[in-house]
Design an enzyme around this catalytic site. Sequence first.
Site, mmCIF file in Angstrom:
data_model
loop_
_atom_site.group_PDB
_atom_site.id
_atom_site.type_symbol
_atom_site.label_atom_id
_atom_site.label_comp_id
_atom_site.label_asym_id
_atom_site.label_seq_id
_atom_site.Cartn_x
_atom_site.Cartn_y
_atom_site.Cartn_z
ATOM 1 N N GLN A 1 3.251 10.024 0.591
ATOM 2 C CA GLN A 1 4.524 9.292 0.660
ATOM 3 C C GLN A 1 5.383 9.498 -0.583
ATOM 4 O OE1 GLN A 1 2.515 5.409 1.924
ATOM 5 N NE2 GLN A 1 4.455 5.318 3.028
ATOM 6 N N CYS B 1 5.885 0.324 7.385
ATOM 7 C CA CYS B 1 5.556 1.491 6.581
ATOM 8 C C CYS B 1 6.766 1.809 5.716
ATOM 9 C CB CYS B 1 5.213 2.673 7.491
ATOM 10 S SG CYS B 1 4.760 4.156 6.570
ATOM 11 N N LEU B 2 6.540 2.020 4.418
ATOM 12 C CA LEU B 2 7.664 2.296 3.516
ATOM 13 C C LEU B 2 8.370 3.603 3.874
ATOM 14 C CD1 LEU B 2 6.101 1.182 0.105
ATOM 15 C CD2 LEU B 2 7.719 -0.072 1.533
ATOM 16 N N HIS C 1 -2.423 7.975 6.602
ATOM 17 C CA HIS C 1 -1.434 8.819 5.915
ATOM 18 C C HIS C 1 -2.084 10.093 5.365
ATOM 19 C CE1 HIS C 1 2.409 6.754 5.894
ATOM 20 N NE2 HIS C 1 1.862 5.622 5.520
ATOM 21 N N HIS D 1 -4.485 2.050 7.449
ATOM 22 C CA HIS D 1 -3.108 2.568 7.484
ATOM 23 C C HIS D 1 -2.941 3.686 6.449
ATOM 24 C CE1 HIS D 1 1.453 1.687 7.667
ATOM 25 N NE2 HIS D 1 1.320 2.558 6.677
ATOM 26 N N GLU D 2 -3.437 3.436 5.227
ATOM 27 C CA GLU D 2 -3.245 4.424 4.159
ATOM 28 C C GLU D 2 -4.104 5.667 4.387
ATOM 29 O OE1 GLU D 2 -0.726 3.881 2.489
ATOM 30 O OE2 GLU D 2 -0.531 1.749 2.893
ATOM 31 N N GLY E 1 0.844 -1.189 0.000
ATOM 32 C CA GLY E 1 0.000 0.000 0.000
ATOM 33 C C GLY E 1 0.877 1.237 0.000
HETATM 34 ZN ZN ZN Z 1 2.701 3.783 5.722
#
Ligand code: ZN
Length: 152
Positions: free
Chosen positions: A50, A93-94, A139, A135-136, A45
Amino acid sequence: MIRPIVMHPDARLRQLCPPVFTVDDALRELAADMFDTLYDAQGRGLAAPQVGESVRLFIMDATWKAGEANPMVFVNPEILSRSAEVQTNEEGCLSIPDMPVLVVRPLRIEVMWLDETGAQQRGAFEGFEAACICHEIDHLDGKLILDHEVAA
Ligand code: ZN
């Protein structure tokens, strides 16, 4: 086109992203870049902030690592309902590499969003997909896994 991923503690990860007004070619191009970036980073995701874009857009492909690609684009997502039943998962998380956090999420959610054509969609998700969507959307609200109380 693979874009650089914005890393914590960059302030761009802390902004409240405004809604998308038109689903146009520029937005579809951004989503395509985000898929290139997601697959390159081995994620499932990715949210627009991001890659440095402050708009309410995220992408998800929960199953490509299992050999079955299912790319989904979510524009202006809204959670309509959350189950009282919860799940606790170690989330990565990236934007925060190698720092997984235990996060409690609803087990099931119902979501409304616009797809990449601008059509309104509505669906129910559970398990990993439900956690990933939460989660997204976090963000898009400037919230990170670090903000969640760590489960005991
Ligand atoms: Zn994340």
